[in-house]
Design an enzyme around this catalytic site. Structure first.
Site, PDB file in Angstrom:
ATOM      1  CB  CYS A  17       4.918  -1.071  -8.245  1.00 30.76           C
ATOM      2  SG  CYS A  17       5.235  -0.839  -9.999  1.00 30.76           S
ATOM      3  CG  ASN A  35      -2.628   4.765  -1.877  1.00 34.24           C
ATOM      4  OD1 ASN A  35      -2.900   5.795  -1.288  1.00 34.24           O
ATOM      5  ND2 ASN A  35      -2.706   3.563  -1.350  1.00 34.24           N
ATOM      6  CG  HIS A  59       1.428   3.297  -4.642  1.00 27.98           C
ATOM      7  ND1 HIS A  59       1.006   3.523  -3.365  1.00 27.98           N
ATOM      8  CD2 HIS A  59       2.584   3.983  -4.800  1.00 27.98           C
ATOM      9  CE1 HIS A  59       1.877   4.326  -2.764  1.00 27.98           C
ATOM     10  NE2 HIS A  59       2.847   4.618  -3.612  1.00 27.98           N
TER      11      HIS A  59
END
Lengths: 400, 400
Positions: A308, A271, A273
């Site tokens: 994040c 992703n 992330h």
């Protein structure tokens, strides 16, 4: 919230023979799982896969897409056996069990599986369970109803309890299943057992909610999605659903702080992330070295707040949990009082506890926070709590 | 020199049933590999393992040791099938083939297996090959003769060529075997293939020498060790043994330098040395982000000089290889001249090369050095060379 999620690209399970390059190849080409599953089931699985493969190949004109689909191959019907991953359905067809061998690179310096490896295996078996369900609409794990509504799964809470760490080469069986969680959520549980003895090594539970892929906001679960997934729910719990103790939000008074943590390319998941395992690594790296040497993690709870990204600068805060020590001290005192009532001597209690107040043996607890350092304010990524127990002298390899 | 080595603790392969905790368990309990291997072979393997298990259990009085041995179980005779790892012997019984599925956490943001995952799988299959050999004297991979002489294997050189990266969920077959290398060494090769198509995705070769475990100095191979391992040698090469081009030693004039790299706890292997994968990560992190975005690694050579311990402070140097670019430019010019001679137009050459001089399409090369920053002098850990090719527009997921 982190997307420790239902992303699921899956492989070809094509049973045709292309063995001209090596006469030995056929030996591995038809691994069957014997036992109660019948031959017809196996054939059905293989036939289903071949059909899928053919259908996919025929609908794509572009040569690249065809190849990619061949390599992934998402089943359109429920499967009961996954030969390649040594997986089967359990719990009347709605749960999933996979056998895994702890690999040489999945263990730490003490030759036991790392927490990170365990978390990786939980993710892997969850994904493989979904693959087996035949519910997937795309390669990323959304059901048909979810795709239609632009929804994805995100995990909001994860809890793992580890009684014993598997050692290098040990064979494990990991069970996973899903269950209801309120009107809009779902829980997924896991049990990790030794294949040789049946002993439960670890238990885990997680809570999942729906997010709109475009707005990145949480969403209610549409009726059609509930109708798709509810038949998979069972009542079993790996860890009892107690009212969870609140994890306080740490601030800059925390005892240990690591700042300026920057995700690297290798820390990103599919992703883009930061992956879940990196979160845990950042958390554990704040804990003093002598604790990591002498203790092993027996429990972790993670409460995810936001994703994040690759450009975020992260701060990891950690504080030892005095209250936890006190509670544990009291519990031990209580046990000792009980022992006295039952005729055991105080001396036995002292020997067991390693000291009169028992403070040397009680599990240590730490509270954790990962946050993004913003210019005007900090944003929480994940709160955590870890519990530790002293390594026993019989911990495998601890003396080596 | 790094100990990307023959450390091998291995698991129980106990076929007895302990299924009382779950009626489904037996479904997974007897995974057999069908095909040319006969039932009697399978039985023989299981019997061998059971015997080993019993023997081990009977010689240890200490309960802990017994349990550990049960969980590891090193075979005392050569095995031909490893049910749990989906491994078999090939090449007349001296090579090893293992089937693996690329797991969700083994891929990077582009959903293809990372170089680190590939290196991990090479290590894993090498260890499993040794496990199958029945040569192991201890859990750490030394043969009987090596144990007697306090010898361990260390890798001195590693080369990997990657034509295609496997994608998430893809099923791979990894072959590995060993061959002679001078009087005192051994080479180990690997081939990674797509299980579905038989296409070779990657090739690897490595050179191993013997080190005295106590003195940490290189050693000659004793005759008794040669007698143990020579029957396993075959002549096949995964990558032709060309005279290797020298990898120059970089100095502080290198274009990219990352300093003050400190190994973390999670970077240590079972030897308490920094693991091989961490070396590669440190190397690749010096390469500019735009190259990593647009290119993929097609080859890596690692020349190991010394071990890196947990307290060492490391520096990673990296320099683009101008000479490599020039040679490649000339090669492309040569191809173009050949095309002209064969009647192809220059325009076609320009289109293929992406520019008249072909500098946009040629593989990029980098030279690498990891060294320990000492107070008086620096000590080399590993020299490396990486080769890169532009990601093709058909690289899976590259556009996502």
């Amino acid at each position: 919230m982190a997307t420790f999620s239902y992303l699921a690209y899956f492989p070809v399970r094509c049973s045709s023979n292309r063995d001209s390059y090596d006469p030995n190849k056929q030996k591995l080409n038809n691994i069957k799982i014997n036992g109660t599953s019948t031959k017809s089931t196996t054939k059905q699985v293989e036939a289903g896969v071949t059909t899928t493969f053919t259908a996919v190949a025929s609908v794509t004109a572009n040569g690249y897409m065809t190849e990619q689909k061949v390599r992934q191959n998402i089943p359109t019907t429920k499967q009961s056996v996954d030969h390649f991953r040594q997986g089967i359905t359990i719990e009347g067809g709605v749960g999933y069990r996979q056998r895994v061998v702890v690999r040489s690179y999945e263990v730490g310096p003490d030759k036991t599986a790392t927490l990170e490896s365990i978390l990786n295996l939980l993710q892997e078996t969850a994904l493989n369970h979904v693959w087996m369900s035949g519910l997937l609409s795309d390669g990323f794990g959304a059901t048909h109803g979810m795709m239609k509504n632009d929804l994805i799964w995100v995990v909001s809470r994860m809890q793992v309890q580890i009684d014993q760490y598997a050692i290098w080469g040990e064979v494990l069986e990991i069970d996973t299943w899903v269950r209801a969680s309120g009107k809009n959520g779902m829980k997924r549980d896991w049990l990790i057992r030794s294949q040789a003895t049946g002993q439960v090594f670890a238990r885990a539970t997680s809570t999942w909610v729906m997010m709109n892929r475009k707005t990145r906001r949480l969403s209610k679960m549409p009726e059609e999605v509930r109708a798709e997934i509810a038949p998979w729910f069972i009542g079993k719990q790996a860890i009892a659903d107690d009212v969870p103790e609140k994890i306080v939000k740490l601030d800059n008074k925390a005892k240990y702080v690591n700042s300026d943590l920057k995700p690297k390319r290798s820390d990103l998941d599919m992703n883009h992330h930061v992956n879940n395992v990196k979160y845990v690594r950042w958390m554990l790296e704040t804990i003093p070295e002598h604790i990591l040497e002498s203790h092993q993690l027996s429990g972790i709870i993670l409460e995810y707040r936001r994703e994040c990204g690759s450009s975020d600068i992260v701060q990891s805060l950690c504080d030892p949990d005095e209250e936890g020590m006190l509670i544990e001290g009291l519990k031990q005192q209580e046990n000792r009082d009980m022992n006295l009532m039952n005729g055991f001597s105080l001396a036995a209690g002292i020997l067991e506890g390693g000291g009169f107040l028992g403070f040397e043996k009680q599990p240590l607890r730490y509270t954790h926070l990962l946050q993004i350092n913003g210019e005007t304010k900090n944003e929480e990524i994940v709160r955590g709590r870890t519990t530790w127990k002293k390594k026993s002298p019989t911990t495998p390899f601890s003396s080596m």
